[in-house]
Scaffold this motif. Structure first.
Motif, mmCIF file in Angstrom:
data_model
loop_
_atom_site.group_PDB
_atom_site.id
_atom_site.type_symbol
_atom_site.label_atom_id
_atom_site.label_comp_id
_atom_site.label_asym_id
_atom_site.label_seq_id
_atom_site.Cartn_x
_atom_site.Cartn_y
_atom_site.Cartn_z
ATOM 1 N N UNK A 53 0.909 -1.300 0.121
ATOM 2 C CA UNK A 53 0.162 0.015 0.085
ATOM 3 C C UNK A 53 0.984 1.199 -0.163
ATOM 4 N N UNK B 295 -14.035 6.243 7.342
ATOM 5 C CA UNK B 295 -14.326 7.799 7.076
ATOM 6 C C UNK B 295 -13.975 8.138 5.625
ATOM 7 N N UNK B 296 -14.729 9.136 5.216
ATOM 8 C CA UNK B 296 -14.203 9.774 3.972
ATOM 9 C C UNK B 296 -13.134 10.809 3.996
ATOM 10 N N UNK B 297 -12.273 11.124 3.053
ATOM 11 C CA UNK B 297 -11.260 12.160 3.385
ATOM 12 C C UNK B 297 -11.862 13.325 3.359
ATOM 13 N N UNK C 295 -12.403 16.540 2.009
ATOM 14 C CA UNK C 295 -12.146 17.408 0.941
ATOM 15 C C UNK C 295 -13.008 18.688 0.998
ATOM 16 N N UNK D 291 -14.369 -2.053 8.705
ATOM 17 C CA UNK D 291 -12.858 -2.316 8.371
ATOM 18 C C UNK D 291 -12.326 -3.361 9.132
ATOM 19 N N UNK E 278 -16.290 1.019 -3.607
ATOM 20 C CA UNK E 278 -14.977 1.725 -3.770
ATOM 21 C C UNK E 278 -13.880 0.969 -4.539
ATOM 22 N N UNK F 28 -9.659 0.869 -5.540
ATOM 23 C CA UNK F 28 -8.191 1.409 -5.475
ATOM 24 C C UNK F 28 -8.129 2.757 -6.076
ATOM 25 N N UNK G 233 -14.086 13.065 -7.868
ATOM 26 C CA UNK G 233 -14.174 11.790 -7.222
ATOM 27 C C UNK G 233 -14.066 11.974 -5.571
ATOM 28 N N UNK G 234 -14.673 11.196 -5.031
ATOM 29 C CA UNK G 234 -14.556 11.196 -3.537
ATOM 30 C C UNK G 234 -13.574 10.216 -3.086
ATOM 31 N N UNK G 235 -12.619 10.577 -2.389
ATOM 32 C CA UNK G 235 -11.565 9.676 -1.710
ATOM 33 C C UNK G 235 -11.828 9.358 -0.419
ATOM 34 N N UNK G 236 -11.443 8.053 0.028
ATOM 35 C CA UNK G 236 -11.644 7.580 1.250
ATOM 36 C C UNK G 236 -10.343 8.089 2.089
ATOM 37 N N UNK G 237 -10.817 8.352 3.484
ATOM 38 C CA UNK G 237 -9.567 8.930 4.295
ATOM 39 C C UNK G 237 -8.435 7.720 4.332
ATOM 40 N N UNK G 238 -7.267 8.074 4.314
ATOM 41 C CA UNK G 238 -6.084 6.996 4.678
ATOM 42 C C UNK G 238 -6.080 6.243 6.119
ATOM 43 N N UNK G 239 -6.673 5.498 6.354
ATOM 44 C CA UNK G 239 -6.722 4.905 7.680
ATOM 45 C C UNK G 239 -5.804 3.597 7.845
ATOM 46 N N UNK G 240 -4.685 3.919 6.775
ATOM 47 C CA UNK G 240 -3.542 2.622 6.786
ATOM 48 C C UNK G 240 -4.258 1.387 5.787
ATOM 49 N N UNK H 278 -4.860 0.242 2.037
ATOM 50 C CA UNK H 278 -4.674 0.784 0.445
ATOM 51 C C UNK H 278 -5.591 2.238 0.486
ATOM 52 N N UNK H 279 -5.160 2.945 -0.697
ATOM 53 C CA UNK H 279 -5.842 4.234 -0.807
ATOM 54 C C UNK H 279 -7.036 4.059 -1.893
ATOM 55 N N UNK H 280 -8.416 4.218 -1.230
ATOM 56 C CA UNK H 280 -9.453 4.050 -1.819
ATOM 57 C C UNK H 280 -10.332 5.329 -2.452
ATOM 58 N N UNK I 112 -14.586 6.240 -3.962
ATOM 59 C CA UNK I 112 -15.853 5.904 -4.298
ATOM 60 C C UNK I 112 -15.889 5.807 -5.809
ATOM 61 N N UNK I 113 -16.516 4.695 -6.401
ATOM 62 C CA UNK I 113 -16.590 4.591 -7.919
ATOM 63 C C UNK I 113 -17.506 5.978 -8.582
#
Lengths: 516, 516
Positions: free
Chosen positions: A36, A116-118, A120, A158, B97, B99, B114-121, B123-125, B127-128
């Motif tokens: 990752x 959580x979502x980032x 933005x 998660x 979601x 990658x 694009x909606x990104x998910x928060x990096x919680x450790x 992979x970086x994800x 939403x489609x």
């Protein structure tokens, strides 16, 4: 942001780390983490060389559904939805994400599993963790004080995925809930009736529905001398009794949670008890239990519940089990959980992992449904704290899917992934236009029809496609048929062919595919 | 992290900001932003006082579906799904979601939505953003080289919501795609046939399907003297012709994008053209156009396409329109877009915002379906760059929902939100158990039945519930009926009542509710 050269350097180093771990056969988790990081660097760098190496996977703990799996999923959903509709439920839907704050303080320590979502800009958002909290938010927001609704949607956790056992980070829940102020235990009994109907209709083998009540648990803890501030933590230890032996549970209570040995042993007495209405009656007479108002209230309701379950003729599967605790914080009354008691078929993956023999000994896929009463949750959202009593059940469908998939694999007859009734084919060249014209005629008449997207396909390949995808009929066009204004209608399995006039074709196809 | 006191201070200040903006009637966006900041602070602080004030909303740009909306949604989906099945499509599903990297570089400048998910450790994800890129990823990952599939699911775009016009940040797409190496324009024609079928069956009023081809556009730009590096940007300006006048489009090309006036005027000549096969033929003879190999290839295919559309009898709605451009980068051939041409009913909210009269002048809800051919996308995911030609269409269902909702509001007959066939009721006290027993009998016989969760409900309230929710029948139990082994079956609308023996009840209910 660092410059390209730096990143490329970092990528090289990180690449080494990954290769090393793989060489050392490090744990999957560990490798995933490092991959990752590598991925993250490559995204920073952008460019193509990253893509081909890495993106050909779905996110950890998620999966695609292929057409065969979807066909099975559709069947399972139809069973569940028609049960919910049979019980007069309405349907609602809510967004896949909620304001982060909506989910805060609803799941106890499980909150760490929320996606959580980032940030933005704008609101802080999280993916829903279940369908119950969004439902409560919906009720409070729309001032709905009674409704019987179902909601089928994906939720996100998660968690550490165990996909072979059907545990995913993205999975479906099928929820049925009854909100409103009613006479005790009537809606609660209907929820259990629904679990009984669905698990019976899905033919997953034998099952048991454990029932208990938060008030009985708390009362029991009180009379056994558990300090109030230890109720929840002791409760979560009791919850492990389906996975751990009593000895281990006891030592966790005493050693880790500092409970007195006497208290632990008294709890041990009670949590070993299982029964029905009779047990509820016995405990109402129990010297210790009867001292707790809470316990008595719970036990009286439990008797009432069983009387309704008798009317519903489902007592054969339902057990009053004092060891059932359930994790979630928001339950306030009756709680229940359904488990499959038979040995399920062995998930292929599991078997490959050498879990085969364990399965034969009778590994259970565990809980397939659960729920309970939560009378306080809606009040947490209402500005004036107005309560709306709720009881509901959630069907944990992914495990059901895994079992159904295994059954399908095992069984001879193959799963159809389309509903096509007829293939419009030709043995001769240059009839594409005629095939398209006839196909459109059939579509317009509501017939499910396919045609090959080739100018001159071989008849064999057209028939082969029917064999492969289970299309029962073929409408064959040729010069002669066109002259005679007929179509040669072929039954795929019997290979028998008859001429049918164009005028009668639709009717004939419908007649022959009534079952489809 | 700041300490409690500081945060509380910050909350106070931010609270002022919000109150001030509200007092000044600032724009909703502006207020939302500030409220979000406030919310963020309160989340940091945790605790209750925040919750009640703020969480009673869904995330910006999203909405709940209430039972009435769900009933309409179910109807629309059934129409669409049965069309897809009629054309022999299989069904797949992919995770919500992907990658992050899977979506990178597929959407041009729209990527910012694009909606990104928060990096919680891990992979970086993200939403489609649509269902097409996940589909291409699926094909490459599973080495599928031909499939006809549909996929109905929610997609996510951080766009500025215009909910009154049915534009949301979370919305459904209904996609149908054909992947595989086939003879030209046959699958493409089927996609247009499908749009025609669905829009006709949904009865949304008259519609038109514009068709063009990326190769014709690029060829046109080339022969008009647009520099190669300007193709995409000029293309996106042309795309605005449905919202802007030619004059404005021209000046954007010349002033903003630095195109020569001559080139702009030549483009203007072409993009004003609309027609059918005839137009394609004319342009093949066109002195300038015919110089471009690309254009000729596109025009020849366009002729072919129209010949198939004639066989499918859909040319009445299809127009070859050189002004159609479409945003997305990944199209390589035919592109199309369907628009409703009639004045849609005025969305309530819009009317309230004084958009009413505009609507009466004939505001169109705009594009309700779109798609095209994308032969390069799968190759972007394949390690060896192997291409899989694809063509598909996406039905933009939210706008359809808005229209259907309006229709439902307008029409007299009210939408049923349940399918309940019969209500088990009683006029007398103390018959709860008998009501429950009978209800269970009906459920077990597959009858959709409801019963009130009260020990002694009033008959009137039981009948009222039937009126409200459109339940057609009531099975009334009384002492006398129980003695006689019958049930009084009441037809709600006619109020006529007859006695039916318990043995015949199920059959009689089925007979009277065949339509349900």
């Amino acid at each position: 942001m660092a410059d390209k050269a730096q990143i490329q350097e970092a990528i090289k180093t990180q690449g080494e780390v990954v290769r090393k771990l793989k060489a050392e056969k490090a744990s999957k988790e560990q490798i995933d983490e490092e991959v990752a990081k590598l991925l993250e660097l490559k995204v920073q760098l952008g460019g193509d060389e990253s893509r081909h190496q890495f993106t050909l996977k779905t996110a950890k703990g998620t999966r695609d559904y292929n057409p065969k799996q979807m066909a099975i999923r559709e069947k399972v959903f139809n069973t569940i939805i028609s049960c919910f509709k049979r019980h007069g439920a309405e349907n609602i839907d809510t967004p896949v994400f909620e304001l982060k704050e909506t989910l805060t303080g609803k799941y106890g320590e499980d909150s760490k599993l929320i996606y959580d979502l980032k940030d933005q800009g704008g609101e802080l958002l999280s993916l829903r963790y279940d369908l119950t909290v969004p439902f409560a938010r919906y009720l409070a927001m729309n001032k709905v004080t009674n409704i019987k609704r179902y909601h089928i949607a994906k939720v996100y956790r998660r968690d550490n995925p165990a996909m072979t056992r059907g545990r995913y980070r993205e999975f479906y829940q099928c929820d049925f809930d009854i909100a409103g102020q009613y006479d005790p235990m009537i809606p609660d009994a209907e929820c259990l009736k629904i679990v009984h109907e669905i698990l019976s209709e899905l033919e997953l083998g034998d099952f048991r529905i454990k029932v208990n009540d938060r008030r009985i648990l708390d009362g029991m803890f009180a009379v056994c001398g558990v300090p109030d501030d230890k109720f929840r933590t002791i409760c979560s230890t009791v919850d492990k009794l389906d996975k751990m032996s009593w000895e281990d549970v006891r030592s966790e209570m005493v050693k880790e949670k500092g409970l007195s040995e006497e208290a632990a042993d008294q709890i041990g007495q009670y949590v070993s008890l299982q029964g029905g209405m009779d047990l509820a009656e016995r405990l109402l007479q129990d010297a210790k239990m009867s001292q707790s108002k809470q316990a008595c209230a719970g036990l009286t309701d439990m008797k009432q519940l069983f009387s309704y379950l008798q009317l519903f003729q489902v007592t054969d599967k339902v057990v009053f089990d004092l060891s059932l605790a359930r994790g979630l914080d928001y339950y306030t009354g009756v709680i229940y959980e359904a488990i499959l008691t038979q040995t399920g078929p062995v998930p292929v993956a599991a078997a490959q992992n050498g879990a085969g023999e364990k399965a034969e000994e009778g590994v259970s896929v565990g809980s397939v449904a659960g729920g309970g009463r939560y009378d306080g949750l809606v009040g947490m959202f209402d500005p004036k704290g107005r309560k709306v009593p709720c009881v509901g059940v959630s069907i944990g469908i992914e495990r059901v899917f895994s079992i159904m998939e295994q059954k399908a694999e095992a069984s001879a007859e193959k799963v159809r992934t389309t509903e096509t009734q007829v293939m419009v084919a030709s043995a001769q060249k240059n009839l594409l236009e005629e095939r398209l014209r006839l196909t459109a005629e059939l579509w317009n008449a509501g017939i499910k029809a396919e045609v090959m997207y080739k100018k001159n396909p071989k008849l064999l390949s057209q028939l082969q496609h029917c064999e492969d995808s289970g299309i029962p009929l073929v409408a064959i066009l040729g010069e002669q048929e066109l002259k005679d204004g007929v179509v040669k209608l072929r039954t795929v399995h019997s290979r028998e062919e008859i001429d049918v006039s164009r005028a009668k074709l639709v009717e004939e196809i419908k007649r022959r595919t009534l079952d489809v």
